[in-house]
Design an enzyme around this catalytic site. Structure first.
Site, PDB file in Angstrom:
ATOM      1  N   GLY A 267       0.733  -1.053   0.155  1.00 42.11           N
ATOM      2  CA  GLY A 267      -0.039   0.077  -0.061  1.00 42.11           C
ATOM      3  C   GLY A 267       0.970   1.098  -0.205  1.00 42.11           C
ATOM      4  N   CYS A 268       1.840   1.167   0.837  1.00 39.88           N
ATOM      5  CA  CYS A 268       2.985   2.255   0.808  1.00 39.88           C
ATOM      6  C   CYS A 268       3.575   2.566  -0.431  1.00 39.88           C
ATOM      7  CB  CYS A 268       3.932   2.172   1.967  1.00 39.88           C
ATOM      8  SG  CYS A 268       3.341   2.166   3.512  1.00 39.88           S
ATOM      9  N   ILE A 269       4.028   1.375  -1.211  1.00 44.20           N
ATOM     10  CA  ILE A 269       4.685   1.499  -2.396  1.00 44.20           C
ATOM     11  C   ILE A 269       3.705   2.066  -3.611  1.00 44.20           C
ATOM     12  CG2 ILE A 269       5.507   0.311  -4.430  1.00 44.20           C
ATOM     13  CD1 ILE A 269       6.949  -1.613  -2.303  1.00 44.20           C
TER      14      ILE A 269
END
Length: 185
Positions: free
Chosen positions: A124-126
């Site tokens: 999700g962060c990527i």
């Protein structure tokens, strides 16, 4: 107007042109539409060449990337797991596909040397980094450094793989699972 950290001015107008084209209907206040960004077909390869030189000169430990053959839009990269993480000493091969709209659109990154289910990175962060938070100020180097950082500091609050997140608390067992699924470069 500022978009992704770039100031753009749309207020310039040639007074002679507007006087010739003005009509009573067009004298009312209109909302200006933002100009579409266009990328010069030669500016992207030039920028990528510049990024390649900067990446080669920077000396950041544990990251590298180079064009795959003669195609400046297709890169092969490596990330080495950082010291004192379960990924320490492991080298991950990546494929990067750079769109022609770069740097306004991020490159696509694919891991080639591990089953991603146990690469406990908050994808999700990527995804946010590579879409919502993407800025034209980012480059291949910052993408690689961000992924390397996320390897050692995943977000267990929002895991993609709940089994991997549960195992994360036992670093020794997690390392064994990563080693089992790891395909050496």
């Amino acid at each position: 107007m500022t978009v992704n950290g770039i100031s753009e001015s749309h207020d310039h107008q040639d007074n002679n042109t507007s006087a010739r084209t003005a009509s009573p209907a067009s004298t009312t206040t209109k909302q200006r539409l933002p100009m579409a960004r266009s990328v010069d077909s030669q500016s992207v390869p030039k920028r990528l060449q510049s990024e390649l030189m900067a990446l080669m000169m920077c000396g950041d430990p544990g990251i590298s990337a180079f064009p795959d053959g003669d195609n400046i839009f297709s890169w092969k990269g490596t990330i080495t797991g950082s010291k004192d993480t379960v990924y320490e000493g492991m080298v991950y091969k990546l494929s990067l596909s750079v769109p022609t709209e770069y740097p306004f659109k991020p490159p696509k990154v694919k891991f080639d040397t591990i089953n991603l289910g146990y690469l406990h990175v908050d994808f999700g962060c990527i995804t946010v980094l590579m879409t919502d938070k993407w800025s034209s100020a980012c480059d291949v180097r910052t993408v690689l450094l961000s992924i390397q950082s996320l390897l050692g500091e995943p977000n267990n609050d929002s895991p993609l793989n709940t089994q991997a997140a549960a195992l994360w608390s036992n670093q020794e067992e997690f390392r064994k699972m990563v080693e089992k699924l790891y395909k050496p470069a």
